[in-house]
Enzyme design. Sequence first.
Site, PDB file in Angstrom:
ATOM      1  CD  GLU A  19       1.020  10.185   1.735  1.00 40.05           C
ATOM      2  OE1 GLU A  19       0.854  11.329   1.286  1.00 40.05           O
ATOM      3  OE2 GLU A  19       2.028   9.496   1.510  1.00 40.05           O
ATOM      4  CB  SER A  23      -8.117   9.001  10.380  1.00 40.73           C
ATOM      5  OG  SER A  23      -8.134   8.128   9.263  1.00 40.73           O
ATOM      6  CB  THR A  60       0.429   5.820  10.459  1.00 37.33           C
ATOM      7  OG1 THR A  60      -0.015   6.721   9.454  1.00 37.33           O
ATOM      8  CG2 THR A  60      -0.683   4.840  10.791  1.00 37.33           C
ATOM      9  N   GLY A  77     -12.529 -13.516 -16.810  1.00 38.47           N
ATOM     10  CA  GLY A  77     -11.781 -14.343 -15.878  1.00 38.47           C
ATOM     11  C   GLY A  77     -10.287 -14.111 -15.922  1.00 38.47           C
ATOM     12  N   GLY A  97       7.670   8.591   9.851  1.00 36.40           N
ATOM     13  CA  GLY A  97       6.938   7.921  10.914  1.00 36.40           C
ATOM     14  C   GLY A  97       5.881   8.789  11.565  1.00 36.40           C
ATOM     15  CG  PHE A 143      -1.598  17.800   8.789  1.00 32.83           C
ATOM     16  CD1 PHE A 143      -1.413  16.425   8.885  1.00 32.83           C
ATOM     17  CD2 PHE A 143      -2.677  18.353   9.439  1.00 32.83           C
ATOM     18  CE1 PHE A 143      -2.283  15.622   9.600  1.00 32.83           C
ATOM     19  CE2 PHE A 143      -3.569  17.566  10.165  1.00 32.83           C
ATOM     20  CZ  PHE A 143      -3.365  16.196  10.246  1.00 32.83           C
ATOM     21  CB  CYS A 147       5.682  16.289   5.270  1.00 31.58           C
ATOM     22  SG  CYS A 147       6.955  17.076   6.267  1.00 31.58           S
ATOM     23  CB  ALA A 190       3.194  12.932   0.145  1.00 31.30           C
ATOM     24  NE  ARG A 211     -11.539 -13.470 -24.585  1.00 31.14           N
ATOM     25  CZ  ARG A 211     -11.191 -14.692 -24.212  1.00 31.14           C
ATOM     26  NH1 ARG A 211      -9.979 -15.161 -24.524  1.00 31.14           N
ATOM     27  NH2 ARG A 211     -12.025 -15.436 -23.509  1.00 31.14           N
TER      28      ARG A 211
END
Length: 426
Positions: free
Chosen positions: A405, A171, A165, A382, A163, A277, A279, A283, A309
């Site tokens: 992140e 940011s 953000t 399409g 937790g 930061f 951590c 990631a 195709r």
Amino acid sequence: MFRPICRHSARQLSKAARSAAIGTRHLHAPVQFDWKDPLGANNLYSEEELAISETAESYCQERMLPRILEAYRNENFDRKILEEMGELGLLGATIQGYGCAGVSSVASGLITRAVERVDSGYRSGYSVQSALVMGGIEEFGTEEMKEKYLPEMAKGKMLGCFGLTEPNHGSDPGSMETTAKPHPSKKGYYSLSGAKTWITNSPISNLLLVWAKLESTGKIRGFVIERGQCPPGTLETPPIKNKNGLRASITGMIQLDECPVPEANMFPDVEGLKGPFGCLNSARYGIAWGTIGALEDCIDRARTYALERKQFKGNPIAKYQLVQKKLADASTDAAYGILSAIQVGRLKDEGKAAPEMISMIKRQNCDRALVNARTLQEVFGGNAVSDEYGIGRHVANLFVTQTYEGQSDIHSLILGRAITGIQAFC
């Protein structure tokens, strides 16, 4: 007995001998280009890393891939996936001890690449568990925390979320509004209040790693919250539904209202943004690998489609120059992205990786994966609209990976500051 050739003895080789040696090298058959490994990255991995990659790829393709379409359609994350990964030793893989494998950063990156080749949402759930929460506890937690939480998290029996953000601060985490103060009625406890948002795994997490400002000092500290210890009404983790991307991962909020947390569950030594930061760097390194895995799957899908195709007098559309250029551009960026991730991983394990290196490869690999995936969509015409072809799912996911992140523009400012020495954030 063989002796190494020193400089002096090398100079004694006759011109004829040197010519013969060079000629022998030229007798070897030319190496055939492998479109799946364009720059021969497989030659840079150890035997252990190759074995780990094979295990991860086999699991992801055989067990995860068959679930992804329905999971994405229904916004359903099966938490058993993390238990299955735990059984294979894939969770928190770089951590030494506590039931973790203790492998190299490159080996961990290969796992991340394999997971995101299936879907970025699955990789997000894996990264939060392994890098953000387990990695945070391993780096900043007390020995008691490590022994209590890491073995169960390594098995996937205990799930975590991270937790940082907040609704008003993405940011700019330094301006967070979540606060911690001594609990008014429980001695030895802190009281946490505030809200976090866009939190992967939060609705199903047993453990929440939350960053909050101490009211007394304004310093940011990390707290490990056990859901089962929170009185009713003090902790809520509602899911965020109807997402356009990462639909196969579960995302939610963390809402804290005077939530009591033992003082022993506060990281003892780290304060300020260094903790979160630190951590995030691990990631982000994984994301640099994972996004290339997603791009590689896009290349594979687009190549297969282009060969099958038939258009314009029965020719496969792979015959046409515009299609081949799209594949060539994507393949080149994927190959370069993998080599950069290997290099930074080796430096990371040697303690020689600057945080800005990780910003560079996270930014570059996310950006190029997104650009190329969008371009490869055009190969499908399409049909790209149909989720059964998979390419649109990757594109939607890769926009999110380029955003979270550290959005790419933020990493540009991090790099600009490192290059010029001038702060451009404000």
